[in-house]
Design a protein around this motif. Structure first.
Motif, PDB file in Angstrom:
ATOM      1  N   ILE A 302       0.123  11.372 -12.096  1.00  7.84           N
ATOM      2  CA  ILE A 302       0.942  10.877 -13.084  1.00  7.84           C
ATOM      3  C   ILE A 302       2.451  11.397 -12.988  1.00  7.84           C
ATOM      4  O   ILE A 302       3.062  11.618 -13.774  1.00  7.84           O
ATOM      5  CB  ILE A 302       0.155  11.771 -14.317  1.00  7.84           C
ATOM      6  CG1 ILE A 302       0.587  10.904 -15.589  1.00  7.84           C
ATOM      7  CG2 ILE A 302       0.623  13.236 -14.379  1.00  7.84           C
ATOM      8  CD1 ILE A 302      -0.449  11.308 -16.755  1.00  7.84           C
ATOM      9  N   SER A 303       2.770  11.519 -11.801  1.00  7.71           N
ATOM     10  CA  SER A 303       4.036  11.743 -11.361  1.00  7.71           C
ATOM     11  C   SER A 303       4.979  10.805 -11.501  1.00  7.71           C
ATOM     12  O   SER A 303       6.261  11.412 -11.614  1.00  7.71           O
ATOM     13  CB  SER A 303       4.245  12.679 -10.107  1.00  7.71           C
ATOM     14  OG  SER A 303       4.096  11.478  -9.218  1.00  7.71           O
ATOM     15  N   SER A 304       5.129   9.443 -11.620  1.00  4.90           N
ATOM     16  CA  SER A 304       4.106   8.932 -12.278  1.00  4.90           C
ATOM     17  C   SER A 304       4.301   7.440 -12.398  1.00  4.90           C
ATOM     18  O   SER A 304       4.435   6.935 -13.640  1.00  4.90           O
ATOM     19  CB  SER A 304       4.153   9.649 -13.767  1.00  4.90           C
ATOM     20  OG  SER A 304       3.237   9.062 -14.415  1.00  4.90           O
ATOM     21  N   ARG A 305       4.326   6.814 -11.583  1.00 12.39           N
ATOM     22  CA  ARG A 305       4.051   5.446 -11.574  1.00 12.39           C
ATOM     23  C   ARG A 305       2.905   4.988 -10.755  1.00 12.39           C
ATOM     24  O   ARG A 305       2.909   4.256  -9.742  1.00 12.39           O
ATOM     25  CB  ARG A 305       5.448   4.364 -11.162  1.00 12.39           C
ATOM     26  CG  ARG A 305       6.784   4.555 -11.937  1.00 12.39           C
ATOM     27  CD  ARG A 305       7.438   3.473 -11.886  1.00 12.39           C
ATOM     28  NE  ARG A 305       7.825   3.249 -10.408  1.00 12.39           N
ATOM     29  CZ  ARG A 305       8.926   2.433  -9.902  1.00 12.39           C
ATOM     30  NH1 ARG A 305       9.368   1.758 -10.792  1.00 12.39           N
ATOM     31  NH2 ARG A 305       9.191   2.495  -8.774  1.00 12.39           N
ATOM     32  N   PRO A 306       1.682   5.357 -11.297  1.00  9.22           N
ATOM     33  CA  PRO A 306       0.381   5.205 -10.453  1.00  9.22           C
ATOM     34  C   PRO A 306       0.246   3.814 -10.124  1.00  9.22           C
ATOM     35  O   PRO A 306       0.454   2.944 -11.240  1.00  9.22           O
ATOM     36  CB  PRO A 306      -0.574   5.912 -11.495  1.00  9.22           C
ATOM     37  CG  PRO A 306      -0.030   5.712 -12.624  1.00  9.22           C
ATOM     38  CD  PRO A 306       1.318   6.163 -12.433  1.00  9.22           C
ATOM     39  N   VAL A 307      -0.215   3.369  -9.021  1.00  7.61           N
ATOM     40  CA  VAL A 307      -0.744   2.098  -8.877  1.00  7.61           C
ATOM     41  C   VAL A 307      -2.364   1.898  -8.510  1.00  7.61           C
ATOM     42  O   VAL A 307      -2.689   2.518  -7.757  1.00  7.61           O
ATOM     43  CB  VAL A 307       0.039   1.464  -7.475  1.00  7.61           C
ATOM     44  CG1 VAL A 307      -0.473   0.109  -7.059  1.00  7.61           C
ATOM     45  CG2 VAL A 307       1.423   1.521  -7.852  1.00  7.61           C
ATOM     46  N   MET A 308      -2.954   0.908  -9.354  1.00  6.61           N
ATOM     47  CA  MET A 308      -4.544   0.925  -9.178  1.00  6.61           C
ATOM     48  C   MET A 308      -4.691  -0.283  -8.749  1.00  6.61           C
ATOM     49  O   MET A 308      -4.246  -1.330  -9.368  1.00  6.61           O
ATOM     50  CB  MET A 308      -5.204   1.416 -10.441  1.00  6.61           C
ATOM     51  CG  MET A 308      -6.382   1.342 -10.523  1.00  6.61           C
ATOM     52  SD  MET A 308      -7.486   1.808 -11.827  1.00  6.61           S
ATOM     53  CE  MET A 308      -7.335   3.502 -11.863  1.00  6.61           C
TER      54      MET A 308
END
Length: 334
Positions: A302-308
């Motif tokens: 969440i540091s924080s532009r997560p890509v899923m």
């Protein structure tokens, strides 16, 4: 032989956003054409496939099984959707309008929700029209992509394919798809897009009341804070008035903070401690999230532009989108 990543794309409205989308898709070798009432001749002179007949382009879109992109101001969306219903009754639809709830309501009224995915690229300038459009406008920008329909229809394979296509279009022009529900989208953009316009307009008025001396002494902080006040008043009204339901409570939050700062400064001794320190911390948090590394594929980073990475239509895919939305993350489709 050219390999296309997208179906043909038909853009209705070629202002800053629609025109920039056309330029980027064209540069990347995708099949794109469009309609505009203003600037069609200039766009054709620039080498683009543009008509000033909405019926003509929509009939063409229907025969091409094209993706129709609605890129007109909110006040014109209802009429444009009626034209789509009449001349392109089987085409997929997306849009780039800055509010999503009012558009979705128009879509539902017309029974189009099974072939609609909302979109909103968070990019732009204070300028408008075809002549303001440019290549590269969407590079690294967030592109909101709505998925409310999937919550009640998670196994609709055609809609999942449309969602994939809209996310892929965002990727083709260099943007990053962010899944959102229409309600949460409108509340978020009220905070970070529409409220800044209200503030800029008011600040420009306060500065102007200082006369020529204030103008002479104004520096970068004032110019930066008032930059978007140069946006066309019609566009500002269109954004703010159509999102008033979300904007008014956010404006109340802002007024409360300003009133508290005013009272603190009027006290003895005057103080800006609370607002300056809390505002600085908030700015650092937002800057950290905005600048985080995009390489992350973990939804818990969440540091924080997560890509899923998500497979639309697969079991549990809507729950994945809910999780990504809660983190403000990006989605990659496969």
């Amino acid at each position: 032989m050219t390999t296309h990543q997208l179906p043909p794309v038909c853009i209705l409205g070629l202002g800053l956003i629609g025109g920039s989308l056309m330029r980027d898709l064209h540069t990347r070798g995708e099949r794109v054409y469009g309609f505009t009432l203003h600037g069609a001749r200039a766009a054709r002179r620039d080498g683009f496939d543009v008509s000033d007949s909405v019926e003509e382009v929509l009939r063409r879109a229907e025969s091409d099984n094209a993706l129709v992109v609605v890129a007109v101001p909110m006040r014109a969306v209802a009429d444009v959707l009626d034209q789509v219903a009449k001349f392109a009754p089987s085409c997929w639809i997306t849009d780039v309008v800055s509010v999503k709830q009012p558009v979705f309501e128009l879509i539902v009224e017309r029974g189009m929700q099974a072939r609609y995915v909302g979109g909103h690229p968070m990019a732009g300038t204070e300028f408008s029209g075809w002549t303001a459009s440019q290549e590269g406008l969407f590079a690294s920008a967030a592109w909101a992509v709505t998925y409310d329909y999937a919550r009640t229809n998670p196994t609709d394979a055609s809609w999942a394919e449309l969602f994939t296509t809209v996310c892929r279009m965002a990727s083709v022009v260099g943007a990053e798809a962010v899944p959102v529900s229409v309600g949460r989208h409108d509340e978020a953009v009220a905070r970070v897009s529409h409220l800044p316009h209200v503030i800029a307009e008011a600040l420009a008025l306060v500065g102007d009341r200082g006369g020529t001396l204030a103008q002479s002494l104004s520096a970068g902080s004032f110019r930066g804070a008032t930059r978007v006040a140069s946006t066309s008043p019609e566009l500002v009204r269109n954004m703010c008035e159509t999102n008033a339901e979300s904007l008014v409570p956010v404006l109340d939050e802002y007024i409360e903070l300003i009133q508290a700062a005013r009272d603190s400064l009027a006290s003895t001794p005057p103080s800006m401690k609370s607002l300056s320190e809390s505002g600085h911390r908030a700015h650092l948090r937002m800057a950290a999230r905005k600048g985080a590394r995009r390489e992350s594929v973990s939804p818990v980073e969440i540091s924080s532009r997560p890509v899923m990475r998500v497979h639309p239509g697969a079991p549990g895919w809507v729950q994945q989108l809910d999780q990504i939305e809660s983190l403000g993350g990006r989605v990659e489709v496969f």
